[in-house]
Write a protein that holds these residues in place. Structure first.
Motif, PDB file in Angstrom:
ATOM      1  N   GLY A 195     -20.760 -20.557 -23.179  1.00  0.00           N
ATOM      2  CA  GLY A 195     -20.793 -21.743 -22.469  1.00  0.00           C
ATOM      3  C   GLY A 195     -21.780 -22.925 -22.932  1.00  0.00           C
ATOM      4  N   ARG A 196     -22.676 -22.511 -23.247  1.00  0.00           N
ATOM      5  CA  ARG A 196     -23.741 -23.612 -23.840  1.00  0.00           C
ATOM      6  C   ARG A 196     -23.495 -24.235 -25.167  1.00  0.00           C
ATOM      7  N   ALA A 197     -22.860 -23.217 -26.084  1.00  0.00           N
ATOM      8  CA  ALA A 197     -22.245 -23.903 -27.202  1.00  0.00           C
ATOM      9  C   ALA A 197     -21.209 -24.886 -27.162  1.00  0.00           C
ATOM     10  N   VAL A 198     -20.293 -24.563 -26.195  1.00  0.00           N
ATOM     11  CA  VAL A 198     -19.235 -25.494 -25.661  1.00  0.00           C
ATOM     12  C   VAL A 198     -19.846 -26.945 -25.246  1.00  0.00           C
ATOM     13  N   ARG A 199     -20.868 -26.677 -24.303  1.00  0.00           N
ATOM     14  CA  ARG A 199     -21.426 -27.925 -23.462  1.00  0.00           C
ATOM     15  C   ARG A 199     -22.101 -28.867 -24.804  1.00  0.00           C
ATOM     16  N   LEU A 200     -22.821 -28.094 -25.675  1.00  0.00           N
ATOM     17  CA  LEU A 200     -23.419 -29.022 -26.760  1.00  0.00           C
ATOM     18  C   LEU A 200     -22.345 -29.438 -27.723  1.00  0.00           C
ATOM     19  N   LEU A 201     -21.409 -29.031 -27.865  1.00  0.00           N
ATOM     20  CA  LEU A 201     -20.175 -29.700 -28.628  1.00  0.00           C
ATOM     21  C   LEU A 201     -19.548 -30.740 -27.697  1.00  0.00           C
ATOM     22  N   LEU A 202     -19.535 -30.647 -26.431  1.00  0.00           N
ATOM     23  CA  LEU A 202     -19.127 -31.676 -25.769  1.00  0.00           C
ATOM     24  C   LEU A 202     -20.095 -32.864 -25.693  1.00  0.00           C
ATOM     25  N   ASP A 203     -21.384 -32.577 -25.490  1.00  0.00           N
ATOM     26  CA  ASP A 203     -22.400 -33.689 -25.669  1.00  0.00           C
ATOM     27  C   ASP A 203     -22.363 -34.739 -26.922  1.00  0.00           C
ATOM     28  N   GLU A 204     -22.024 -33.716 -28.052  1.00  0.00           N
ATOM     29  CA  GLU A 204     -21.962 -34.295 -29.396  1.00  0.00           C
ATOM     30  C   GLU A 204     -20.944 -34.968 -29.869  1.00  0.00           C
ATOM     31  N   GLY A 205     -19.659 -34.880 -28.794  1.00  0.00           N
ATOM     32  CA  GLY A 205     -18.434 -35.700 -29.010  1.00  0.00           C
ATOM     33  C   GLY A 205     -17.673 -34.968 -30.014  1.00  0.00           C
ATOM     34  N   GLU A 206     -17.867 -33.858 -30.335  1.00  0.00           N
ATOM     35  CA  GLU A 206     -17.052 -32.856 -31.337  1.00  0.00           C
ATOM     36  C   GLU A 206     -15.975 -32.071 -30.240  1.00  0.00           C
ATOM     37  N   LEU A 207     -15.970 -32.130 -29.048  1.00  0.00           N
ATOM     38  CA  LEU A 207     -14.899 -31.667 -28.213  1.00  0.00           C
ATOM     39  C   LEU A 207     -14.562 -32.501 -27.462  1.00  0.00           C
ATOM     40  N   ALA A 208     -13.288 -32.468 -27.193  1.00  0.00           N
ATOM     41  CA  ALA A 208     -12.710 -33.398 -26.158  1.00  0.00           C
ATOM     42  C   ALA A 208     -12.778 -32.979 -24.784  1.00  0.00           C
ATOM     43  N   GLN A 209     -12.931 -33.621 -23.617  1.00  0.00           N
ATOM     44  CA  GLN A 209     -12.947 -33.256 -22.327  1.00  0.00           C
ATOM     45  C   GLN A 209     -12.081 -32.201 -22.082  1.00  0.00           C
ATOM     46  N   ASP A 210     -10.631 -32.692 -22.665  1.00  0.00           N
ATOM     47  CA  ASP A 210      -9.654 -31.869 -22.252  1.00  0.00           C
ATOM     48  C   ASP A 210      -9.693 -30.469 -22.859  1.00  0.00           C
ATOM     49  N   GLU A 211     -10.264 -30.342 -24.031  1.00  0.00           N
ATOM     50  CA  GLU A 211     -10.528 -28.974 -24.666  1.00  0.00           C
ATOM     51  C   GLU A 211     -11.497 -28.322 -23.827  1.00  0.00           C
ATOM     52  N   ALA A 212     -12.767 -29.007 -23.382  1.00  0.00           N
ATOM     53  CA  ALA A 212     -13.454 -28.331 -22.632  1.00  0.00           C
ATOM     54  C   ALA A 212     -13.124 -27.755 -21.355  1.00  0.00           C
ATOM     55  N   ALA A 213     -12.159 -28.491 -20.704  1.00  0.00           N
ATOM     56  CA  ALA A 213     -11.582 -28.119 -19.530  1.00  0.00           C
ATOM     57  C   ALA A 213     -10.729 -27.018 -19.967  1.00  0.00           C
ATOM     58  N   ARG A 214      -9.942 -26.866 -20.882  1.00  0.00           N
ATOM     59  CA  ARG A 214      -9.262 -25.763 -21.142  1.00  0.00           C
ATOM     60  C   ARG A 214      -9.890 -24.355 -21.413  1.00  0.00           C
ATOM     61  N   LEU A 215     -10.872 -24.565 -22.189  1.00  0.00           N
ATOM     62  CA  LEU A 215     -11.983 -23.490 -22.362  1.00  0.00           C
ATOM     63  C   LEU A 215     -12.431 -22.813 -20.974  1.00  0.00           C
ATOM     64  N   MET A 216     -12.935 -23.904 -20.129  1.00  0.00           N
ATOM     65  CA  MET A 216     -13.372 -23.455 -18.936  1.00  0.00           C
ATOM     66  C   MET A 216     -12.249 -22.816 -17.986  1.00  0.00           C
ATOM     67  N   ARG A 217     -11.023 -23.295 -18.008  1.00  0.00           N
ATOM     68  CA  ARG A 217      -9.864 -22.645 -17.273  1.00  0.00           C
ATOM     69  C   ARG A 217      -9.757 -21.269 -17.813  1.00  0.00           C
ATOM     70  N   LEU A 218      -9.540 -21.021 -19.144  1.00  0.00           N
ATOM     71  CA  LEU A 218      -9.645 -19.675 -19.736  1.00  0.00           C
ATOM     72  C   LEU A 218     -10.528 -18.667 -19.066  1.00  0.00           C
ATOM     73  N   VAL A 219     -11.852 -19.290 -19.187  1.00  0.00           N
ATOM     74  CA  VAL A 219     -13.099 -18.227 -18.766  1.00  0.00           C
ATOM     75  C   VAL A 219     -13.026 -18.070 -17.525  1.00  0.00           C
ATOM     76  N   LEU A 220     -12.389 -19.016 -16.634  1.00  0.00           N
ATOM     77  CA  LEU A 220     -12.475 -18.783 -15.336  1.00  0.00           C
ATOM     78  C   LEU A 220     -11.114 -18.137 -14.510  1.00  0.00           C
ATOM     79  N   SER A 221     -10.403 -17.554 -15.641  1.00  0.00           N
ATOM     80  CA  SER A 221      -9.123 -17.058 -15.216  1.00  0.00           C
ATOM     81  C   SER A 221      -9.243 -15.707 -14.378  1.00  0.00           C
ATOM     82  N   PRO A 222      -8.415 -15.217 -13.749  1.00  0.00           N
ATOM     83  CA  PRO A 222      -8.672 -13.859 -12.869  1.00  0.00           C
ATOM     84  C   PRO A 222      -8.983 -12.791 -13.838  1.00  0.00           C
ATOM     85  N   GLY A 223      -8.591 -12.770 -15.116  1.00  0.00           N
ATOM     86  CA  GLY A 223      -8.872 -11.700 -15.918  1.00  0.00           C
ATOM     87  C   GLY A 223     -10.471 -11.526 -16.454  1.00  0.00           C
TER      88      GLY A 223
END
Length: 792
Positions: free
Chosen positions: A633-661
């Motif tokens: 989660g910290r790595a995704v956050r740092l990439l987002l802060d750096e502008g290397e990760l779009a907000q849509d992609e960050a939201a997608r990764l969070m959606r995967l992590v927060l899935s019921p599985g």
């Protein structure tokens, strides 16, 4: 018993005193004026006899102290503090003013300091000691340990020894009646106590008193019956006792020795309030100094001082308050059966009349007046190590004199004087002389600013003497100490921190040694955590070194190489960590990320290679299932802060992590890594999608798992600023579909119009022209097609 003994009796005049007692000091002066002795003997180290004339120097100002330290071990030291109201100081000044010899007669410091060194050996010697004299040396160690003043106060029906002493001694006017009467009474009391309790648990007193008796006999042979002795009242019965010379010498035979130097050093009232030297720490040195100096009406004068202090702190205190406080103090003294108001009555009156019953301003009175920040001064002619002399010269040149009161010093490193002050303070810290401590600056955040909190403590004189083994000047000593510390350092982070301190202290001669050790340790250390700890200090040195005009080229290559090794070793080091190890590694990842953000001036970083490598490492961490969720989660956050990760992609990764599985505990750790720390709360405030994902996941956590994830989530959200927590709480309270004013900055989102309102967007152009100036007008016109959407 005829206390004191007058001239013509063949007996010395024994003046038993309370150390640092103004009443005793007044009584000593009156007794010396009345008896006019031919020599004055004082409890203190005999090695200081050559320093006695300096007490009359024009620039000698108490409180001061005699400092004795072992030549080979400067840290082994002892103090004999003297204030203006100390009886010993009064006796010294009386002797010098009347051209009468003065001598110290206590056990020499050469033995006192050796005792401290050999204490463990002495304990072993007690078991197998031979000889009657040696046995007597330790015979009284098992006596009951007592406080003489406490016993006398309790006998008199007082529950406070200080209050008893004030009533029977301090409130007795000097020069009234027989000048020797108070010494007679104290000697009788101490004689009775010693007959009951022995030496009171101080076995070494036997040896000290034997030495004092020998010195008194020597003075009597030289001056006959014109001998006056000023010592602690506890010793008077032992000095009065007729003991054989042979027995006294036997007690002193075979004592351990160390080579010793003695000098005068400044002391402070605040330091007098602690036990030290004579073991006679007092609680109210400022009050005692006032009692000694006040010619009359001490309570009235004291309350006037208090009123002046409170007025200076913007409290409304009038002369009427002083009058009422005096009346209340006198009334309290009468109700309590005291002859005159003391400090207790004065304090109660100040609290009730001037402080409106509050202890907050009363604490200020206690700190500034009852204790006080008075700092003594000694002449430049006193013996001192060369390092001390160099430090004093530097202090005078930089107009940075020592003060007992704590003060804040703001430095602008662009000014040469301030830069030199900064270098001096950093060099002293390298030497262990913590005169100044860095503090957070309130005047600005530029790298050219420093803030220090300065307070001179008497112990720093000992630290200076200890540091004298490293060199005769502050720069030379700091350089030698830094080189020795570098060689002795075990952790890589310690060496990098030392390199940073050498740059701050401007010690270019120490850097080659430090850099050689740093390169060797960095090459051998394979622990990624150690490498990550070491990198930030190096980068700070590179980033801020040019402010001080220091050459940091040597550090640049080491920093770049260290960063490369962190990149290689970090992904495998993050795999399979437990929760505590993951939390520690997250701190290292944050530190490396911040450090790389400052590494723009390093040649290896100018072309972006280091930043690109770091972003690749973060992507690797974010995608590896073996890496704990917190780090992913910290790595995704740092990439987002750096502008290397779009907000849509960050939201997608969070959606995967927060899935019921995903197990709830793993998901909570990912959230902690992603939105924990600085700025994490603002992400949830300004991004409705992320907030909605967290909200939906949290409401779906099973009840049996909620207890497990709650502590982690509480830690995450409790770290946010109060305003952020309040905004998030209001949003949760409003519920879904009513998120309020802050919406996602995406066309078509709830609360946003279908397109751009050009009229409202054009309204900001005049403001932008004012901010950017005439040169920015073309850029403003060119960027109109890229306007930020404005909510209708």
């Amino acid at each position: 018993m005829n206390g004191g003994q007058a001239r013509g009796t063949g007996q010395p005049l024994l003046l038993g005193v309370r150390h640092h007692g103004p009443g005793s000091a007044r009584a000593v002066r009156a007794a010396l004026d009345a008896s006019r002795p031919r020599v004055v003997l004082i409890e203190g180290p005999p090695e200081a006899d050559p320093l006695i004339p300096l007490a009359a120097a024009e620039d000698m100002r108490p409180p001061v102290a005699l400092l004795a330290h072992a030549v080979d071990e400067p840290g082994r030291s002892a103090f004999w503090p003297l204030a203006a109201f100390s009886p010993e100081w009064v006796a010294l000044r009386w002797a010098l003013e009347h051209r009468v010899p003065a001598r110290f007669i206590d056990l020499p410091a050469t033995h006192t300091l050796a005792w401290e060194r050999d204490e463990e050996e002495n304990e072993e010697d007690k078991e197998g000691v031979e000889g009657e004299a040696a046995a007597e040396r330790y015979a009284l160690d098992e006596d009951v340990r007592i406080d003489p003043l406490g016993v006398l106060a309790d006998t008199a029906g007082y529950d406070d020894a200080e209050r008893w002493w004030e009533d029977v001694v301090e409130h007795r006017g000097a020069g009234k009646g027989d000048a020797l009467a108070p010494f007679t009474a104290l000697e009788e009391a101490m004689t009775a106590l010693r007959e009951t309790y022995g030496s009171g648990g101080h076995g070494r007193d036997l040896i000290r008193e034997a030495h004092m008796r020998l010195r008194i006999r020597e003075a009597q042979r030289e001056f006959e019956d014109g001998v006056a002795v000023v010592c602690g009242a506890w010793h008077v019965p032992a000095l009065r006792r007729r003991a054989g010379v042979t027995a006294d010498r036997a007690l002193l035979k075979g004592l351990p020795r160390v080579k010793t130097d003695v000098t005068w050093v400044p002391w402070t009232h605040r330091r007098l309030s602690r036990a030290g030297g004579y073991g006679a720490g007092i609680d109210s040195p400022g009050w005692y100094a006032h009692l000694f100096a006040a010619p009359d009406r001490p309570v009235e004068r004291w309350l006037t001082k208090v009123a002046g202090l409170l007025r200076a702190e913007d409290r409304a205190v009038s002369p009427g308050h002083v009058i009422e406080a005096v009346r209340l103090a006198e009334t309290l003294a009468a109700l309590r059966g005291r002859p005159l108001p003391g400090l207790g009555e004065a304090t109660d009156a100040v609290r009730a009349v001037m402080c409106d019953g509050s202890d907050v301003p009363l604490a200020l009175v206690h700190d500034r007046l009852v204790v006080g920040d008075v700092l003594g001064k000694v002449p430049d002619t006193v013996p001192a190590v060369p390092l001390q002399r160099d430090l004093e010269r530097t202090q005078r040149r930089l107009r940075l004199g020592p003060e007992a009161a704590e003060r804040e010093l703001d430095l602008d490193l662009r000014r040469e004087t301030d830069a030199e002050r900064s270098r001096l303070l950093h060099r002293l810290r390298l030497l262990g002389i913590d005169w100044g401590r860095p503090a957070a600056s309130r005047s600005g955040t530029g790298t050219f600013r420093e803030t220090w909190r300065l307070r001179w403590e008497p112990e720093l004189a000992v630290r200076t003497a200890e540091a004298g083994v490293w060199g005769t000047t502050v720069p030379a000593a700091a350089t030698a100490k830094a080189e020795a510390d570098a060689v002795a350092a075990r952790a890589l982070a310690d060496v990098t921190g030392l390199a940073e301190r050498c740059l701050l202290a401007a010690l270019p001669d120490a850097l080659p040694v430090v850099m050689r050790v740093l390169a060797d340790r960095a090459a051998l250390d394979t622990d990624v955590a150690h490498l990550a700890q070491a990198l930030p200090a190096l980068v700070r040195s590179l980033r801020y070194g040019d402010v001080r005009g220091t050459d940091t080229a040597a550090l640049a290559e080491v920093a770049a190489g260290l960063a490369e090794r962190v990149f290689v070793g970090l992904p495998p080091a993050c795999a399979g960590l437990d929760a505590d190890a993951a939390e520690e590694m997250r701190r290292h990842v944050d530190a490396v990320h911040s450090a790389l953000g400052l590494l723009g001036d390093v040649p290896a970083a100018r072309d972006g290679r280091l930043r690109a490598r770091w972003r690749a490492v973060l992507r690797t961490l974010s995608a590896r299932d073996a890496v704990p969720g917190m780090l992913r989660g910290r790595a995704v956050r740092l990439l987002l802060d750096e502008g290397e990760l779009a907000q849509d992609e960050a939201a997608r990764l969070m959606r995967l992590v927060l899935s019921p599985g995903t197990p709830p505990a793993d998901a909570a750790a990912w959230i902690d890594g992603f939105v924990g720390g600085s700025g994490g709360g603002l992400l949830l405030v300004h991004d409705e999608r992320l907030f909605g994902l967290v909200d939906r996941w949290l409401t779906a956590v099973p009840a049996e798992a909620f207890t497990d994830v709650l502590p982690l989530l509480r830690r995450t959200f409790s770290a946010y600023e109060p305003g952020v927590r309040r905004t998030l709480g209001e949003r949760v309270r409003r519920g879904p579909g009513r998120q309020g004013r802050v919406q996602a900055l995406t066309a078509g989102a709830p609360g946003f119009g279908p397109g751009v309102d050009e009229a409202r967007a054009d309204a900001v152009l005049p403001v932008l022209r004012l901010l950017l100036g005439p040169d920015g007008d073309g850029e403003v016109q060119a960027d109109r097609a890229d306007r930020v959407e404005v909510r209708r």
